[in-house]
Motif scaffolding. Structure first.
Motif, short mmCIF file in Angstrom:
data_model
loop_
_atom_site.label_atom_id
_atom_site.label_comp_id
_atom_site.label_asym_id
_atom_site.label_seq_id
_atom_site.Cartn_x
_atom_site.Cartn_y
_atom_site.Cartn_z
N GLU A 50 152.05 35.62 30.08
CA GLU A 50 151.00 36.50 30.62
C GLU A 50 150.08 35.74 31.57
O GLU A 50 149.69 36.25 32.62
N ALA B 274 151.86 35.13 34.80
CA ALA B 274 151.91 36.35 35.62
C ALA B 274 150.58 36.58 36.32
O ALA B 274 150.55 36.96 37.50
N ARG B 275 149.45 36.34 35.63
CA ARG B 275 148.13 36.50 36.26
C ARG B 275 147.95 35.49 37.40
O ARG B 275 147.41 35.83 38.45
N ALA C 40 150.35 34.12 39.21
CA ALA C 40 151.22 34.52 40.31
C ALA C 40 150.62 35.71 41.07
O ALA C 40 150.66 35.74 42.31
N CYS C 41 150.07 36.68 40.38
CA CYS C 41 149.45 37.85 41.05
C CYS C 41 148.24 37.40 41.87
O CYS C 41 148.03 37.90 42.99
N ALA C 42 147.44 36.48 41.33
CA ALA C 42 146.27 36.00 42.06
C ALA C 42 146.67 35.27 43.32
O ALA C 42 146.06 35.42 44.38
N ARG C 43 147.74 34.49 43.25
CA ARG C 43 148.20 33.76 44.44
C ARG C 43 148.78 34.71 45.49
O ARG C 43 148.64 34.50 46.69
N LEU C 44 149.48 35.74 45.04
CA LEU C 44 150.06 36.70 45.98
C LEU C 44 148.98 37.52 46.68
O LEU C 44 149.12 37.87 47.84
N THR C 45 147.90 37.83 45.96
CA THR C 45 146.84 38.61 46.59
C THR C 45 146.02 37.78 47.56
O THR C 45 145.39 38.32 48.46
N GLN C 46 146.02 36.46 47.40
CA GLN C 46 145.30 35.59 48.34
C GLN C 46 146.00 35.52 49.68
O GLN C 46 145.37 35.27 50.69
#
Length: 142
Positions: free
Chosen positions: A129, A132-133, A135-141
């Motif tokens: 988990e 995943a958080r 990875a999501c934070a890096r993708l939104t940057q």
């Protein structure tokens, strides 16, 4: 990384020393844990002093090519000075001998400075988990 020849890692979990592969060196450089080849535990370089020494290896990468250029230029200048009559044959020989000796001493010292054993510490694996958080934070940057 051409300067990375001779870098070894020492696993704190299984007490094994092994030659680090290029992808492991890249993982250390960007501070990402990787698995030990023997005990399969996550390893990371935690010592700030060794991390500074590891990152300082880049400055030793150009020593050998620059010493080759300096040695060749010095030998050519000694040959040219002897051809013009500014040096005797024995003077040119001594200059060449000193130049080649300095070349080999400097290259040997650079190789000595490039060899090191990194003490790798075991890191606990991150839960899925949390990964995943991240990875999501890096993708939104991006």
């Amino acid at each position: 990384m051409a300067a990375a020849i001779g870098i070894k890692g020492h696993c704190a979990q299984c007490d094994m020393t092994f030659e680090l592969k290029p992808w492991q060196l890249n993982a250390i450089a960007i501070e990402v844990p990787f698995d030990c080849a023997y005990c399969h535990s996550g390893l990371k370089l935690c010592c700030h002093k060794q991390l500074r020494q590891f990152r300082a290896l880049d400055q030793w990468a150009l020593v050998r090519p620059s010493m080759i250029m300096l040695t060749c230029a010095t030998l050519l200048m000694a040959l040219f000075a002897e051809w013009l009559g500014l040096l005797s044959v024995s003077g040119q020989f001594y200059i060449s001998l000193v130049t080649v000796s300095i070349h080999f001493l400097v290259v040997r010292y650079a190789r000595y400075r490039q060899r090191m054993t990194l003490n790798l510490q075991v890191v606990s694996p991150l839960p899925v988990e949390q990964l995943a958080r991240i990875a999501c934070a890096r993708l939104t940057q991006q």
